[in-house]
Design a protein around this motif. Sequence first.
Motif, PDB file in Angstrom:
ATOM      1  N   PHE A 206       0.828  -1.212   0.000  1.00  0.00           N
ATOM      2  CA  PHE A 206       0.000   0.000   0.000  1.00  0.00           C
ATOM      3  C   PHE A 206       0.866   1.267   0.000  1.00  0.00           C
ATOM      4  O   PHE A 206       0.480   2.282  -0.568  1.00  0.00           O
ATOM      5  CB  PHE A 206      -0.978  -0.015   1.181  1.00  0.00           C
ATOM      6  CG  PHE A 206      -1.958  -1.144   1.098  1.00  0.00           C
ATOM      7  CD1 PHE A 206      -2.895  -1.191   0.073  1.00  0.00           C
ATOM      8  CD2 PHE A 206      -1.936  -2.184   2.012  1.00  0.00           C
ATOM      9  CE1 PHE A 206      -3.797  -2.247  -0.034  1.00  0.00           C
ATOM     10  CE2 PHE A 206      -2.835  -3.237   1.915  1.00  0.00           C
ATOM     11  CZ  PHE A 206      -3.763  -3.272   0.887  1.00  0.00           C
ATOM     12  N   ASP A 207       2.037   1.184   0.652  1.00  0.00           N
ATOM     13  CA  ASP A 207       2.962   2.330   0.588  1.00  0.00           C
ATOM     14  C   ASP A 207       3.368   2.582  -0.860  1.00  0.00           C
ATOM     15  O   ASP A 207       3.429   3.729  -1.306  1.00  0.00           O
ATOM     16  CB  ASP A 207       4.220   2.056   1.423  1.00  0.00           C
ATOM     17  CG  ASP A 207       3.913   1.933   2.899  1.00  0.00           C
ATOM     18  OD1 ASP A 207       3.257   2.835   3.421  1.00  0.00           O
ATOM     19  OD2 ASP A 207       4.303   0.920   3.508  1.00  0.00           O
ATOM     20  N   HIS A 208       3.645   1.492  -1.590  1.00  0.00           N
ATOM     21  CA  HIS A 208       4.057   1.662  -2.990  1.00  0.00           C
ATOM     22  C   HIS A 208       2.925   2.274  -3.819  1.00  0.00           C
ATOM     23  O   HIS A 208       3.167   3.162  -4.635  1.00  0.00           O
ATOM     24  CB  HIS A 208       4.454   0.306  -3.597  1.00  0.00           C
ATOM     25  CG  HIS A 208       5.621  -0.330  -2.910  1.00  0.00           C
ATOM     26  ND1 HIS A 208       6.766   0.363  -2.583  1.00  0.00           N
ATOM     27  CD2 HIS A 208       5.817  -1.592  -2.460  1.00  0.00           C
ATOM     28  CE1 HIS A 208       7.613  -0.438  -1.973  1.00  0.00           C
ATOM     29  NE2 HIS A 208       7.058  -1.634  -1.872  1.00  0.00           N
TER      30      HIS A 208
ATOM     31  N   GLY B 233       1.017   7.524  -6.554  1.00  0.00           N
ATOM     32  CA  GLY B 233      -0.049   8.487  -6.845  1.00  0.00           C
ATOM     33  C   GLY B 233      -1.434   7.915  -6.746  1.00  0.00           C
ATOM     34  O   GLY B 233      -2.412   8.517  -7.210  1.00  0.00           O
ATOM     35  N   CYS B 234      -1.578   6.730  -6.150  1.00  0.00           N
ATOM     36  CA  CYS B 234      -2.885   6.097  -6.020  1.00  0.00           C
ATOM     37  C   CYS B 234      -3.456   6.447  -4.649  1.00  0.00           C
ATOM     38  O   CYS B 234      -2.775   6.295  -3.642  1.00  0.00           O
ATOM     39  CB  CYS B 234      -2.684   4.587  -6.149  1.00  0.00           C
ATOM     40  SG  CYS B 234      -4.201   3.687  -6.326  1.00  0.00           S
ATOM     41  N   ARG B 235      -4.696   6.924  -4.617  1.00  0.00           N
ATOM     42  CA  ARG B 235      -5.352   7.203  -3.337  1.00  0.00           C
ATOM     43  C   ARG B 235      -6.205   6.001  -2.943  1.00  0.00           C
ATOM     44  O   ARG B 235      -6.665   5.276  -3.825  1.00  0.00           O
ATOM     45  CB  ARG B 235      -6.222   8.456  -3.441  1.00  0.00           C
ATOM     46  CG  ARG B 235      -5.448   9.776  -3.377  1.00  0.00           C
ATOM     47  CD  ARG B 235      -5.015  10.356  -4.695  1.00  0.00           C
ATOM     48  NE  ARG B 235      -6.024  10.375  -5.712  1.00  0.00           N
ATOM     49  CZ  ARG B 235      -6.861  11.385  -5.947  1.00  0.00           C
ATOM     50  NH1 ARG B 235      -6.800  12.462  -5.208  1.00  0.00           N
ATOM     51  NH2 ARG B 235      -7.710  11.346  -6.939  1.00  0.00           N
ATOM     52  N   LEU B 236      -6.425   5.818  -1.661  1.00  0.00           N
ATOM     53  CA  LEU B 236      -7.139   4.642  -1.165  1.00  0.00           C
ATOM     54  C   LEU B 236      -8.501   5.044  -0.606  1.00  0.00           C
ATOM     55  O   LEU B 236      -8.620   6.047   0.101  1.00  0.00           O
ATOM     56  CB  LEU B 236      -6.326   3.938  -0.070  1.00  0.00           C
ATOM     57  CG  LEU B 236      -4.867   3.582  -0.426  1.00  0.00           C
ATOM     58  CD1 LEU B 236      -4.189   2.862   0.738  1.00  0.00           C
ATOM     59  CD2 LEU B 236      -4.805   2.716  -1.677  1.00  0.00           C
ATOM     60  N   GLN B 237      -9.521   4.226  -0.896  1.00  0.00           N
ATOM     61  CA  GLN B 237     -10.905   4.514  -0.464  1.00  0.00           C
ATOM     62  C   GLN B 237     -11.408   3.405   0.455  1.00  0.00           C
ATOM     63  O   GLN B 237     -11.462   2.240   0.075  1.00  0.00           O
ATOM     64  CB  GLN B 237     -11.816   4.633  -1.696  1.00  0.00           C
ATOM     65  CG  GLN B 237     -13.293   4.812  -1.371  1.00  0.00           C
ATOM     66  CD  GLN B 237     -14.107   3.561  -1.640  1.00  0.00           C
ATOM     67  OE1 GLN B 237     -14.026   3.018  -2.731  1.00  0.00           O
ATOM     68  NE2 GLN B 237     -14.882   3.095  -0.661  1.00  0.00           N
ATOM     69  N   LEU B 238     -11.783   3.795   1.661  1.00  0.00           N
ATOM     70  CA  LEU B 238     -12.334   2.868   2.656  1.00  0.00           C
ATOM     71  C   LEU B 238     -13.803   2.587   2.371  1.00  0.00           C
ATOM     72  O   LEU B 238     -14.583   3.517   2.139  1.00  0.00           O
ATOM     73  CB  LEU B 238     -12.210   3.512   4.046  1.00  0.00           C
ATOM     74  CG  LEU B 238     -13.033   2.900   5.178  1.00  0.00           C
ATOM     75  CD1 LEU B 238     -12.476   1.541   5.583  1.00  0.00           C
ATOM     76  CD2 LEU B 238     -13.060   3.839   6.391  1.00  0.00           C
ATOM     77  N   ASN B 239     -14.180   1.297   2.429  1.00  0.00           N
ATOM     78  CA  ASN B 239     -15.607   0.946   2.384  1.00  0.00           C
ATOM     79  C   ASN B 239     -16.157   0.990   3.800  1.00  0.00           C
ATOM     80  O   ASN B 239     -15.623   0.314   4.691  1.00  0.00           O
ATOM     81  CB  ASN B 239     -15.789  -0.482   1.853  1.00  0.00           C
ATOM     82  CG  ASN B 239     -16.181  -0.508   0.396  1.00  0.00           C
ATOM     83  OD1 ASN B 239     -15.950   0.459  -0.308  1.00  0.00           O
ATOM     84  ND2 ASN B 239     -16.746  -1.609  -0.044  1.00  0.00           N
ATOM     85  N   LEU B 240     -17.233   1.737   4.006  1.00  0.00           N
ATOM     86  CA  LEU B 240     -17.781   1.855   5.372  1.00  0.00           C
ATOM     87  C   LEU B 240     -18.238   0.501   5.912  1.00  0.00           C
ATOM     88  O   LEU B 240     -18.067   0.213   7.096  1.00  0.00           O
ATOM     89  CB  LEU B 240     -18.933   2.858   5.381  1.00  0.00           C
ATOM     90  CG  LEU B 240     -18.498   4.313   5.141  1.00  0.00           C
ATOM     91  CD1 LEU B 240     -19.718   5.217   5.020  1.00  0.00           C
ATOM     92  CD2 LEU B 240     -17.576   4.805   6.247  1.00  0.00           C
TER      93      LEU B 240
ATOM     94  N   ASN C 242      -2.642   4.671  10.240  1.00  0.00           N
ATOM     95  CA  ASN C 242      -1.513   5.396   9.642  1.00  0.00           C
ATOM     96  C   ASN C 242      -1.952   6.457   8.628  1.00  0.00           C
ATOM     97  O   ASN C 242      -1.135   6.932   7.828  1.00  0.00           O
ATOM     98  CB  ASN C 242      -0.554   4.392   8.993  1.00  0.00           C
ATOM     99  CG  ASN C 242       0.102   3.520  10.046  1.00  0.00           C
ATOM    100  OD1 ASN C 242       0.850   4.007  10.894  1.00  0.00           O
ATOM    101  ND2 ASN C 242      -0.208   2.232  10.037  1.00  0.00           N
ATOM    102  N   ASP C 243      -3.220   6.820   8.665  1.00  0.00           N
ATOM    103  CA  ASP C 243      -3.752   7.884   7.795  1.00  0.00           C
ATOM    104  C   ASP C 243      -3.448   7.632   6.315  1.00  0.00           C
ATOM    105  O   ASP C 243      -3.066   8.551   5.583  1.00  0.00           O
ATOM    106  CB  ASP C 243      -3.206   9.256   8.211  1.00  0.00           C
ATOM    107  CG  ASP C 243      -3.639   9.612   9.617  1.00  0.00           C
ATOM    108  OD1 ASP C 243      -4.816   9.382   9.952  1.00  0.00           O
ATOM    109  OD2 ASP C 243      -2.799  10.104  10.400  1.00  0.00           O
ATOM    110  N   MET C 244      -3.622   6.385   5.891  1.00  0.00           N
ATOM    111  CA  MET C 244      -3.313   6.045   4.501  1.00  0.00           C
ATOM    112  C   MET C 244      -4.550   6.065   3.600  1.00  0.00           C
ATOM    113  O   MET C 244      -4.432   6.014   2.378  1.00  0.00           O
ATOM    114  CB  MET C 244      -2.619   4.682   4.449  1.00  0.00           C
ATOM    115  CG  MET C 244      -1.239   4.760   5.107  1.00  0.00           C
ATOM    116  SD  MET C 244      -0.488   3.144   5.391  1.00  0.00           S
ATOM    117  CE  MET C 244       0.007   2.669   3.745  1.00  0.00           C
TER     118      MET C 244
END
Length: 243
Positions: free
Chosen positions: A163-165, A170-177, A198-200
């Motif tokens: 996920f760090d890579h 430049g990829c943003r991550l979206q949480l599913n509720l 970690n605020d990712m």
Amino acid sequence: MPWPFTKKIALRSLPLTCDIHTHILPDVDDGFRTAEDSLELLEQFARNGVSQVIFTPHVDQGMFPENTRSFLQERFSAFKKTLPPHLNIDLHLAAEYMFDEFLGNANEPLLCMGDSSVLIEMSYYFISPYIKEVIFAFVNAGYKPILAHPERYVYLARDLEVFDHFIEMGCRLQLNLLSLSGAYGPESLIILKHLLRNDMYRFTGTDVHSLRQYRLIREIEVDSAQATKIEALMHNNKMLFRE
Ligand SMILES: [Fe+2]
């Protein structure tokens, strides 16, 4: 075991005003089947303070071969015409693109969220061998990729540095509720807690496929530290339209 006096906060009390990941467009994928149910959900959204919604039907040539850009645009326009005038909700059409061998060869512009963000998903069973190449190609072409529900790729629970890579590329991550309920198992929660702590994550969404799922999402409770972080993601959702 959670500390028994830890204050729990229901997701329904958090300010989700903009939902960026939904399967509300009826009868085009595995989401809502009927226009009546779709309308019922939008009515509930409006009552609960959701004022902006992005429809993100699956674009996946293997699963839903009809879902081209023009087909989805037609279905979206037709659906909007059926909505009652009192429904005060701002609707947009984008898509959730499956990473597959077809995506890199798409010969029509992609359906974007906001200016140039593109929602993408991976297989739930294995990591795409060429995902980094596709992210790289996307960014080079001027798109801003958003990876949907990273916590659902449970095979990455022991490979969290991936996920760090993704983020570095430049990829943003979206949480599913819904993932906050633990519905996707312990490995999903390992990923979710790592990314949230970690605020990712950058964005969040319901990824709602049915009225039942929305009901379940509203019943989920989180601790106050998680609630603060989720609230920030809900705020970022609104920023998607101002990029
Ligand atoms: Fe989805």
